[in-house]
Design a protein around this motif. Structure first.
Motif, PDB file in Angstrom:
ATOM      1  N   UNK A  56       0.674  -1.032  -0.066  1.00 19.44           N
ATOM      2  CA  UNK A  56      -0.071   0.055  -0.038  1.00 19.44           C
ATOM      3  C   UNK A  56       0.869   1.164  -0.119  1.00 19.44           C
ATOM      4  N   UNK A  57       1.873   1.260   0.835  1.00 18.24           N
ATOM      5  CA  UNK A  57       2.847   2.393   0.666  1.00 18.24           C
ATOM      6  C   UNK A  57       3.670   2.490  -0.564  1.00 18.24           C
ATOM      7  N   UNK A  58       3.838   1.455  -1.253  1.00 21.36           N
ATOM      8  CA  UNK A  58       4.597   1.468  -2.579  1.00 21.36           C
ATOM      9  C   UNK A  58       3.453   2.071  -3.641  1.00 21.36           C
ATOM     10  N   UNK A  59       2.193   1.565  -3.387  1.00 18.80           N
ATOM     11  CA  UNK A  59       1.060   2.203  -4.273  1.00 18.80           C
ATOM     12  C   UNK A  59       1.069   3.580  -4.083  1.00 18.80           C
ATOM     13  N   UNK A  60       1.015   4.117  -3.001  1.00 15.67           N
ATOM     14  CA  UNK A  60       0.961   5.656  -2.759  1.00 15.67           C
ATOM     15  C   UNK A  60       2.058   6.307  -3.316  1.00 15.67           C
ATOM     16  N   UNK A  62       3.750   5.103  -6.240  1.00 16.45           N
ATOM     17  CA  UNK A  62       3.481   5.065  -7.367  1.00 16.45           C
ATOM     18  C   UNK A  62       2.511   5.928  -7.872  1.00 16.45           C
ATOM     19  N   UNK A  63       1.409   6.070  -7.215  1.00 17.88           N
ATOM     20  CA  UNK A  63       0.462   7.170  -7.717  1.00 17.88           C
ATOM     21  C   UNK A  63       0.863   8.714  -7.837  1.00 17.88           C
ATOM     22  N   UNK A  64       1.628   8.950  -6.559  1.00 17.69           N
ATOM     23  CA  UNK A  64       2.300  10.381  -6.415  1.00 17.69           C
ATOM     24  C   UNK A  64       3.392  10.363  -7.695  1.00 17.69           C
ATOM     25  N   UNK A  65       4.249   9.347  -8.023  1.00 18.58           N
ATOM     26  CA  UNK A  65       5.102   9.425  -9.017  1.00 18.58           C
ATOM     27  C   UNK A  65       4.523   9.677 -10.309  1.00 18.58           C
ATOM     28  N   UNK A  66       3.310   9.040 -10.589  1.00 20.21           N
ATOM     29  CA  UNK A  66       2.457   9.090 -11.956  1.00 20.21           C
ATOM     30  C   UNK A  66       1.724  10.597 -11.914  1.00 20.21           C
ATOM     31  N   UNK A  67       1.400  11.088 -10.805  1.00 14.96           N
ATOM     32  CA  UNK A  67       0.652  12.509 -10.857  1.00 14.96           C
ATOM     33  C   UNK A  67       1.635  13.416 -11.349  1.00 14.96           C
TER      34      UNK A  67
END
Length: 69
Positions: A56-60, A62-67
């Motif tokens: 979940x931390x990695x997902x967060x 990843x989302x921030x990097x994608x944004x």
């Protein structure tokens, strides 16, 4: 049944607290390297890290990097 429910709650809280600590240290590490990629510390990130754990931390992140792209 009651013991199982309390074990789930304790597990969620431990993963949430460890996830928030992991986010804090990763944010500090990235800031020391002048990388502008920060995940906020708020109830939503607590729930995500408590529910999903380290992925979940990695997902967060990843989302921030994608944004930021």
């Amino acid at each position: 049944m009651r013991e199982q429910r309390s074990a789930i709650v304790v597990n969620f809280l431990v993963r949430g607290i460890l996830g928030i600590a992991l986010i804090f240290f990763i944010n500090e590490f990235l800031a020391s390297r002048d990388i502008d990629l920060n995940v906020g510390l708020n109830p939503i990130t607590f729930v995500a890290s408590g529910t999903l754990g380290t992925p979940g931390v990695a997902l967060l992140y990843g989302i921030t990097f994608y944004q930021g792209m």
